[in-house]
Design a protein around this motif. Structure first.
Motif, PDB file in Angstrom:
ATOM      1  N   ALA A  14       0.830  -1.201   0.000  1.00 20.11           N
ATOM      2  CA  ALA A  14       0.000   0.000   0.000  1.00 20.11           C
ATOM      3  C   ALA A  14       0.859   1.243   0.000  1.00 20.11           C
ATOM      4  O   ALA A  14       1.862   1.311   0.679  1.00 20.11           O
ATOM      5  CB  ALA A  14      -0.911   0.019   1.223  1.00 20.11           C
ATOM      6  N   HIS A  25      -9.730   9.182   1.137  1.00 17.38           N
ATOM      7  CA  HIS A  25      -8.710   8.275   1.643  1.00 17.38           C
ATOM      8  C   HIS A  25      -8.918   8.242   3.154  1.00 17.38           C
ATOM      9  O   HIS A  25      -8.765   9.259   3.821  1.00 17.38           O
ATOM     10  CB  HIS A  25      -7.312   8.763   1.271  1.00 17.38           C
ATOM     11  N   SER A  72      -9.485   4.775  -0.658  1.00 25.79           N
ATOM     12  CA  SER A  72      -8.575   3.848   0.017  1.00 25.79           C
ATOM     13  C   SER A  72      -8.867   3.839   1.503  1.00 25.79           C
ATOM     14  O   SER A  72      -9.534   4.729   2.034  1.00 25.79           O
ATOM     15  CB  SER A  72      -7.112   4.234  -0.231  1.00 25.79           C
ATOM     16  N   THR A  94      -8.435   1.777  -4.558  1.00 19.40           N
ATOM     17  CA  THR A  94      -6.989   1.550  -4.615  1.00 19.40           C
ATOM     18  C   THR A  94      -6.568   0.686  -3.432  1.00 19.40           C
ATOM     19  O   THR A  94      -7.345   0.443  -2.515  1.00 19.40           O
ATOM     20  CB  THR A  94      -6.204   2.882  -4.594  1.00 19.40           C
ATOM     21  N   SER A 147      -5.622  -0.992  -0.170  1.00 19.17           N
ATOM     22  CA  SER A 147      -6.007  -0.643   1.194  1.00 19.17           C
ATOM     23  C   SER A 147      -5.482  -1.693   2.153  1.00 19.17           C
ATOM     24  O   SER A 147      -5.282  -2.849   1.771  1.00 19.17           O
ATOM     25  CB  SER A 147      -7.528  -0.544   1.294  1.00 19.17           C
ATOM     26  N   GLY A 206      -9.058  -2.016  -6.078  1.00 11.57           N
ATOM     27  CA  GLY A 206      -7.855  -2.026  -5.253  1.00 11.57           C
ATOM     28  C   GLY A 206      -7.637  -3.340  -4.531  1.00 11.57           C
ATOM     29  O   GLY A 206      -8.582  -4.060  -4.206  1.00 11.57           O
TER      30      GLY A 206
END
Length: 127
Positions: free
Chosen positions: A17, A51, A74, A92, A94, A111
């Protein structure tokens, strides 16, 4: 500046990540329902461009997704997270470094979802 998380959590560059500056942070004193706006730094539930960061909290108080569609950019969680129902969709890579309990619902998104803590899969599906 980008920070990287390795599988061992030693801070070395790794494939898991890329940690981003969070746009939304859990501010509740304990765990609770994801869907409660006051638990978040923005006083709203995180959305697709966010995020998300959940820091350490008292043991035995997980953050819980109980339904609906949770779509976020994320997630980095240093606390227990439970997917009980609904959809958790991450765009994305994570990471959950504590326990991720999948009791139902659907884990989805483009992700990677990396659990470096304990994975407790009791139900649900990954799409």
């Amino acid at each position: 500046m980008r920070n990287h998380l390795s599988p061992l959590g030693d801070g070395s560059a790794g494939p898991l990540a890329t940690l981003r500056q969070p746009t939304v942070t859990w501010v509740g004193r304990t765990g609770g329902r994801w869907s409660t706006p006051i638990n978040w730094s923005t006083r709203r539930v995180p959305g697709p461009d966010d995020h998300v960061y959940i820091g350490p909290l008292p043991a035995g108080t997980p953050v819980t997704i109980t339904g609906g569609e949770v779509r976020i950019a994320s997630l980095v969680s240093d606390h227990d997270l439970v997917l009980g129902a609904g959809v958790l969709d991450v765009a994305t890579t994570s990471t959950v470094s504590a326990t991720f309990a999948m009791n139902g619902g659907t884990l989805a998104g483009a992700g990677d979802f990396v659990v470096t803590g304990t994975l407790a899969w009791r139900g649900g599906r990954m799409a």
